[in-house]
Design an enzyme around this catalytic site. Sequence first.
Site, PDB file in Angstrom:
ATOM      1  N   CYS A  65       0.812  -1.221   0.000  1.00  0.00           N
ATOM      2  CA  CYS A  65       0.000   0.000   0.000  1.00  0.00           C
ATOM      3  C   CYS A  65       0.844   1.269   0.000  1.00  0.00           C
ATOM      4  CB  CYS A  65      -0.949   0.015   1.189  1.00  0.00           C
ATOM      5  SG  CYS A  65      -0.101   0.098   2.777  1.00  0.00           S
ATOM      6  N   ASP A  67       2.492   2.540   2.626  1.00  0.00           N
ATOM      7  CA  ASP A  67       2.592   3.191   3.936  1.00  0.00           C
ATOM      8  C   ASP A  67       3.997   3.025   4.503  1.00  0.00           C
ATOM      9  OD1 ASP A  67      -0.098   3.726   3.728  1.00  0.00           O
ATOM     10  OD2 ASP A  67      -0.735   2.244   5.205  1.00  0.00           O
ATOM     11  N   CYS A  91      -2.246   6.272   4.931  1.00  0.00           N
ATOM     12  CA  CYS A  91      -3.670   6.566   5.039  1.00  0.00           C
ATOM     13  C   CYS A  91      -4.033   6.955   6.472  1.00  0.00           C
ATOM     14  CB  CYS A  91      -4.484   5.350   4.604  1.00  0.00           C
ATOM     15  SG  CYS A  91      -4.291   3.928   5.690  1.00  0.00           S
ATOM     16  N   CYS A 134      -2.347  -1.795   8.759  1.00  0.00           N
ATOM     17  CA  CYS A 134      -1.899  -0.559   9.411  1.00  0.00           C
ATOM     18  C   CYS A 134      -1.537  -0.819  10.877  1.00  0.00           C
ATOM     19  CB  CYS A 134      -2.981   0.515   9.319  1.00  0.00           C
ATOM     20  SG  CYS A 134      -3.384   1.001   7.634  1.00  0.00           S
TER      21      CYS A 134
END
Length: 165
Positions: A65, A67, A91, A134
Amino acid sequence: MAGTVAKKCLSPLALLTRRLSAPEFITQCCYHKKVVDHYENPRNVGTLDKNSKNVGTGLVGAPACGDVMKLQIEVDDHGKIVDARFKTFGCGSAIASSSLATEWVKGKSVDEALLIKNTDIAKELCLPPVKLHCSMLAEDAIKAALADYRLKQKDDQQEAARASI
């Protein structure tokens, strides 16, 4: 579809009283209020002196992603985490996970901080399954920061031993 989501996420009064912009709509419908709170009011953003022997730095990323999370801890002479800072590129869920992680590690011993699990972070923030990575990043960042701190302590002890010879 959007109408169904709007009815599910927002009260009918909110739809009548004002129009929501696209970002507001997504925030209202897709993120839990705890995530929004940590995203809009992140705790402990910043950096600590990475060269200090009492500071551990963890830098982790998720290639899937994009991150990237940097989490730093400062540990006192008694092994207690007295400060924590983060910088995250990602995010809202990644930022919220980082923010929460820094809050949770403060005041804990190094060993206690190792007990923080991604599942606890995900549960606290009410992360949906698609955002669990996350919370995994946050756990990995904590572990990486603690490992860096312990490595510095080991190196410091070895230097002290060499100096006494």
